[in-house]
Design an enzyme around this catalytic site. Sequence first.
Site, PDB file in Angstrom:
ATOM      1  N   ALA A 110      -7.812  -2.361   1.604  1.00  0.00           N
ATOM      2  CA  ALA A 110      -8.856  -3.367   1.457  1.00  0.00           C
ATOM      3  C   ALA A 110     -10.128  -2.816   1.018  1.00  0.00           C
ATOM      4  CB  ALA A 110      -9.080  -3.914   2.786  1.00  0.00           C
ATOM      5  N   GLY A 167      -4.152  -1.623   2.929  1.00  0.00           N
ATOM      6  CA  GLY A 167      -3.467  -2.736   2.382  1.00  0.00           C
ATOM      7  C   GLY A 167      -2.862  -2.278   1.210  1.00  0.00           C
ATOM      8  N   GLU A 211       0.575  -1.782   2.673  1.00  0.00           N
ATOM      9  CA  GLU A 211       1.104  -3.041   2.977  1.00  0.00           C
ATOM     10  C   GLU A 211       1.474  -4.195   1.980  1.00  0.00           C
ATOM     11  OE1 GLU A 211      -2.489  -3.446   5.508  1.00  0.00           O
ATOM     12  OE2 GLU A 211      -1.504  -3.888   7.338  1.00  0.00           O
ATOM     13  N   GLU A 259      -5.923   3.380   8.294  1.00  0.00           N
ATOM     14  CA  GLU A 259      -6.978   2.527   8.909  1.00  0.00           C
ATOM     15  C   GLU A 259      -7.685   2.890  10.205  1.00  0.00           C
ATOM     16  OE1 GLU A 259      -4.127   1.579   7.693  1.00  0.00           O
ATOM     17  OE2 GLU A 259      -4.081  -0.516   6.364  1.00  0.00           O
TER      18      GLU A 259
END
Length: 697
Positions: free
Chosen positions: A63, A102, A105, A125
């Site tokens: 992200a 992310g 993911e 993270e």
Amino acid sequence: MSETVSLSLHGQVAVITIDNPPVNALSHSVRKGISDCLAEAAKDDNVKTVVLYCAGRTFIAGADIREFGKPPQSPSLREVLSQLDSFRKPIVAAIHGTALGGGLETALCCHYRVVNSDAKLGLPEVKLGLLPGSGGTQRLPRLIGAERALDMMIGGKPVDATTATAWGISDECTDDEILQAAMDFAKNKIDVEKLPRVSANKVADIEDDFFAAYRKKIAHRTRGFAAPERIVQCVEAAVSLSFEEGMRKERELFRLCRDSDQSASMRHLFFAERQVARVPDVPADTQVREIDNLAVIGAGTMGAGIALACLNAGLNVSLLDKDRQGLERGQATIEKLLSAAVSKGRQTATQMREQLSRLELIDDYQALADADLVIEAVFESMAIKEEVFSMLDKVCRDGAILASNTSTLDIDRIAAATSRPADVIGLHFFSPANIMKLLELVRGAETSAEVIATSMRFARQLSKIGVLVGNCFGFVGNRMLYGYGRENQFLLLEGAAPEHIDKVLTDWGMAMGPNAVGDLAGLDVGYKVRQERTDLPADSRYYRVADMLAEQGRYGQKTGRGIYLYTDGSRKPTTDPEVSDMIRQEAKRLGVEQREIGNDEIIERCIYALVLEGARILEEGFAQRASDIDVVWANGYGFPRFRGGPMFYADTIGLDKVDEAVCRFRERFGSQYWSASELLERLARDGGTFGNLANKE
Ligand code: T1G
């Protein structure tokens, strides 16, 4: 489509290309672009399969951390991944560089993953005080099992492509160009009748007591830090709940992490550690000098550690010591450290031989004629250092950089021993020099921009974080350490047991307590520095306990006893009643009244002593910015990353509260150590923060 995402057709394969330099972070335009391209590919009957690919040096690195704390913009990453996860046509992720957070993911929502053999995949993270908030805690355990998934998410370290493929995170590992490899996979290796969906898997069975045992395993190293426990709860949900319920649990716990001071602190350090390299009066395009041949003077613990750090970075290293035995001891230290790395599987015996082939032992300064950089790491005595630098000035070529590893001495005085002060800089390594990430670059009055820029790049070459600091006594880290250590010493005299102080501070998050650190470093080291100092405070209590112990030969671990006892060569400290009696008697002799001391007072006196000295360093101009001070303490002194560093922590507490405590301590203990900092008082009064201060120009 968007300005960062495009769709192209190659026969019946649609390629979604993300191009969002420098690391293809999932910023809003990327999320929108992926969503639009998926919609486009879904309705085009000619499209049979889709490849998700990234231009530039890496797959999606996560992200966009810069968007945290800002108003959310739709589509959210979860919405995009839900669209991906329910996409009916086969999707192949083409992974090169790193697929992190992310990014991984996103790849886990594709049906297949093809990876370059040098790629790395991870969910880091936790290093930002977060947890994988877009399904990572639910999908990864379904793919590789609860334990491996927890290790990856709580350790935060990526796995290499071979491991990822062996574990089933990726379906194919290739040396070929990744886009072509993924397209070939899409054309030839997909069974549309049996499209895999990670979310449809179940987590492999685990022992009944697995989670209790896992919590016990991580308890010590995660004390005080919230994210790891929440990750465990997410994986518990992945094991015991449906995918949808598990996703709800993940979302709830992710939000707690995202909105926490701990995550704000760690995101602060992430950017602070990248900002340190920016020096206002050293432009990014400053000419840097090539460092191929490097010499280290002094083969003691620090010199050998520095030499090893340079060998690990692939450099050729000449290690010089006038004393042949000293040289052999240095070589033995390096070989011992390398052998330990081999026995731990961190490197191979072949790599060790290759590294040692780049080490040259010398005892003659004349051999330094071609060195590009010389790092002096001899005894911490100004007279000896001046002699060394005067010799270096005679033998080294023009343009060679002459650096001192001194931890406290005046760089300008050392530079004055040469005819080339512009080429002199302090490179203050932290022990063990081959491990610690921090490198203080001590700027002398005449140190040139080129030497600073070259030293910054040299730090990166050694995979260290170089922080430019000013030439005051103790520079930045150690100057602040004196205040922290002073309060510990006073607390001991005032009746706090060493193990109580250490426990309070380690529970608060410090890697080690000040008393355990003293015994580890050696109480004789600080004692010698204090003997050399001419500016010690006129206060008989100042470091009195440490001096007493050193004078009795109780140096710490190296002598089996310091403030603690270390029986049978163990490194585990045990309390020593003899020391408690000694402190009590000394307190009485000095007229120090002993009392019960609470945890809060221990934390405030030790940590605010750091903050106050940091404020003075900023107002005197010896650090470029407050966040540089945070980087020094998070990477050199075991300050908890989830508190962001002393200055960020003070901002989190509120500078009005910090200044109030400083005033209280001044009232109670006098202004000798708690004198006012004009900067802290001004910020406290105006509601300001250290973080909003402009960089030192
Ligand atoms: N967001 C925004 N900027 C980023 C970024 C990110 N994720 N990663 C790097 N940058 C910037 C960085 O600040 C620097 O900027 C430049 O890119 C180069 O970085 C939903 C919520 C990828 C291994 O934690 O580990 O996904 O200084 O100097 O050494 O569950 O960057 O040039 O202006 O580090 O080659 C999870 C963080 C996010 C990965 C490359 N992802 N990044 O290292 O370059 S949270 C991460 C890295 C998340 C999801 C959750 C490294 C790297 P500038 P760099 P590098």
